[in-house]
Design an enzyme around this catalytic site. Structure first.
Site, PDB file in Angstrom:
ATOM      1  N   GLU A 101      39.980  35.381  42.837  1.00  0.00           N
ATOM      2  CA  GLU A 101      39.255  34.125  42.646  1.00  0.00           C
ATOM      3  C   GLU A 101      38.555  33.699  43.928  1.00  0.00           C
ATOM      4  O   GLU A 101      37.362  33.401  43.939  1.00  0.00           O
ATOM      5  CB  GLU A 101      40.248  33.033  42.201  1.00  0.00           C
ATOM      6  CG  GLU A 101      39.596  31.700  41.928  1.00  0.00           C
ATOM      7  CD  GLU A 101      38.537  31.835  40.868  1.00  0.00           C
ATOM      8  OE1 GLU A 101      37.344  31.735  41.207  1.00  0.00           O
ATOM      9  OE2 GLU A 101      38.882  32.059  39.700  1.00  0.00           O
ATOM     10  N   ASP A 133      34.394  33.632  44.451  1.00  0.00           N
ATOM     11  CA  ASP A 133      33.680  32.375  44.687  1.00  0.00           C
ATOM     12  C   ASP A 133      32.832  32.441  45.960  1.00  0.00           C
ATOM     13  O   ASP A 133      31.659  32.054  45.960  1.00  0.00           O
ATOM     14  CB  ASP A 133      34.684  31.210  44.817  1.00  0.00           C
ATOM     15  CG  ASP A 133      35.422  30.915  43.509  1.00  0.00           C
ATOM     16  OD1 ASP A 133      34.962  31.360  42.454  1.00  0.00           O
ATOM     17  OD2 ASP A 133      36.466  30.239  43.563  1.00  0.00           O
ATOM     18  N   SER A 157      34.849  31.189  36.012  1.00  0.00           N
ATOM     19  CA  SER A 157      35.021  31.094  37.469  1.00  0.00           C
ATOM     20  C   SER A 157      33.803  31.522  38.235  1.00  0.00           C
ATOM     21  O   SER A 157      33.586  31.101  39.353  1.00  0.00           O
ATOM     22  CB  SER A 157      36.085  32.090  37.916  1.00  0.00           C
ATOM     23  OG  SER A 157      37.307  31.504  37.927  1.00  0.00           O
TER      24      SER A 157
END
Length: 530
Positions: free
Chosen positions: A252, A256, A460
């Site tokens: 994650e 990002d 995400s």
């Protein structure tokens, strides 16, 4: 004996799948986050009504003005100090702007102060097993703090949220027709305006994991993009702690940063690391919103959980922080979830929070096909087909639906959600998502995590994609776009309308729908509308 009051919305039921496995050590020290009411609430509400309506005459408040006019009142903080002293608690940090006081003390002191019993629980939820410190029933506060304290978080440290990313299964990569895109290719397909985000700061919230500087260096070099400045900011004992597992939170965090950094390499990326609990999550977002050093103009959140697993005090306190962001002109992009219309709740339809807050841009998912994926060719590649992301039971789907916690915002009035059976129902609450973007791992993002080239999808990826678009727009305009929802809904043709597919209970339709919102971005049109 002073009169005590239960704190509204603080009730914790005994959750299914959890059991008490032991008592807490009364001498163990913990920190608890207390959130206080806002000064001049009525004036603030009037300001928010104008912001929500998209009133062009409203200028964003400075962080200093927000603190002075709408922070916590000095007398309210003094009351909390006196309460802390009376119970042997110490003040670890106070922030009048964020209306927060962090208290430190022993389990025994906190049990006495808030009249709760803290115990160790074992949980087996959402396929995860582990232990946490928890409580049942309500928190109580003394008479003079009744109405002053809005939330007390951190007594309980159960994991609150999950990351919304999906790694492409290895066997899928063998399928000849699977493609993946680099973030710059997607920026090109979605016709993002030119720019590198110079002068902007993008905040990213992470509830665990970490990134390796070596991954970032080699990833940006492979794209021919200058490496952005990435700052790690630890909140409440959080920090950049990669554990070498790309399938965990590292995936994650790195996803990002790589998406934002590849699209706005000249922006500063501030990554706020905290612990995965409602207190940690809320505090990290609050610290990012009120950060007077880095001053992010956009914040990307790729973590969340079904509305039903939040206490109403933590959801309302969180929403209040997101309101402050809107007043400051900070755009917040949040992933709408990867488990379709049920949000993985195991029972009926649910939407994900914080995506369901009316003060965030909720980002859903599509599955994208394009002609000629080489971004360097001229004319460049173009989108040939885009549908709702739904890879089936095991594969994940765009989160979306209707909130039961938040009313229909003014900019969604008159909209309806189309269900898979063909019916259409007027929104009874905030509709999720607002917008969408490529999210299927089968057409996902090519990234480098823990030294391995990986293809990742999930909503995400869509939150940082939209955050990067807003950062480019802010840099070009020389001022923040701020709260963008009202403006986007007034100009729905700025998005590529997705009219095929479903996310379980809801179907795509012409105009807004509860799978992909208004659609995926046409970046130049979005820039013109904002």
């Amino acid at each position: 004996m002073s009169i005590r009051h239960p704190l509204p919305g603080s009730e914790r039921p005994v959750e299914q799948g959890t059991q008490v496995v032991g008592q807490c050590d009364p001498a163990e020290r913990i920190e608890v986050f207390v959130m206080l009411r806002r000064q001049r609430q009525a004036q603030f509400d009037a300001l928010m009504q104008r912001i929500e309506a998209g009133d062009p005459g409203v200028k964003p408040l400075s962080r200093e003005a927000l603190a002075q006019e709408y922070g916590a009142a000095p007398e309210d903080i003094a009351k909390v100090r006196a309460f802390a002293a009376a119970h042997g608690l110490t003040i670890a940090r106070e922030d009048p702007a964020a209306r927060s006081v962090l208290l430190s003390g022993t389990i025994a002191q906190f049990q006495n102060a808030f009249e709760v019993k803290l115990e160790h629980y074992q949980h087996h939820t959402a396929g995860q097993a582990g232990q946490f410190r928890g409580r049942t029933g309500a928190i109580s506060v003394p008479d003079d703090l009744h109405g002053v304290i809005e939330a007390v978080l951190g007594l309980d440290n159960r994991p609150q949220a999950r990351p919304h990313f999906r790694i492409r299964p290895p066997f899928e990569a063998a399928r000849a027709h699977q493609v993946s895109f680099t973030p710059p290719q997607l920026a090109s397909l979605y016709q993002f305006p030119q720019g590198d985000g110079d002068g902007q700061c993008v905040g990213i919230i992470e509830l665990g994991g970490g990134y390796n500087a070596a991954d970032l260096k080699s990833y940006f070099a492979s794209l021919g993009v200058s490496a952005p400045s990435v700052k790690s900011i630890g909140v409440d004992q959080g920090g950049n702690r990669p554990n070498g597992d790309p399938n965990g939170p590292d995936g994650e965090v790195t996803l990002d940063i790589e998406i934002v950094g590849a699209i706005v390499p000249r922006a500063t990326i501030a990554v706020y690391f905290t612990q995965n609990s409602d207190a940690g999550f809320l505090d990290a977002v609050s610290r990012a919103v009120h950060d007077t050093t880095n001053k992010p103009s956009v914040i990307s959140i790729s973590w969340g959980a079904p509305e039903s697993v939040w206490t109403s005090q933590s959801m309302q306190a969180f929403n209040s922080v997101l309101q402050s962001a809107a007043a400051l002109g900070v755009t917040i992009c949040a992933a709408s979830g990867d488990s379709g219309s049920s949000d993985g709740s195991g029972g009926g339809d649910q939407v994900d929070f914080p995506a369901s807050s009316p003060y965030v841009l909720a980002c859903g998912g599509t599955s994208l096909s394009a002609s000629g994926p080489s971004a360097g060719s001229s004319p460049g590649p173009s989108i040939t087909r885009e549908v709702v992301w739904n890879d089936g039971e095991q594969g994940g789907a765009s989160g979306g639906g209707v909130s039961t916690a938040f009313a229909v915002p003014v900019w969604q009035k008159g909209l309806s959600a189309r269900s898979t059976d063909g019916g259409s129902t007027a929104l009874s609450g905030r509709g999720v998502p607002d917008v969408a973007g490529d999210a299927s791992p089968l057409t996902g993002y090519s990234v480098l995590i823990d030294g391995t080239q990986t293809v990742i999808g999930g909503t995400s990826a869509v939150a940082p994609l939209w955050a990067a678009l807003i950062a480019r727009i802010n840099a070009a305009q020389g001022q923040p776009a701020g709260f963008v929802n009202a403006k986007l809904y007034k100009a729905p043709d700025v998005c590529n309308d997705i009219t095929q597919g479903n996310n379980g209970s809801f179907a795509a339709s012409v105009g807004w729908d509860a799978c992909t919102g208004l659609g995926s971005p046409n970046g130049q049109k979005v820039a013109a509308a904002l």
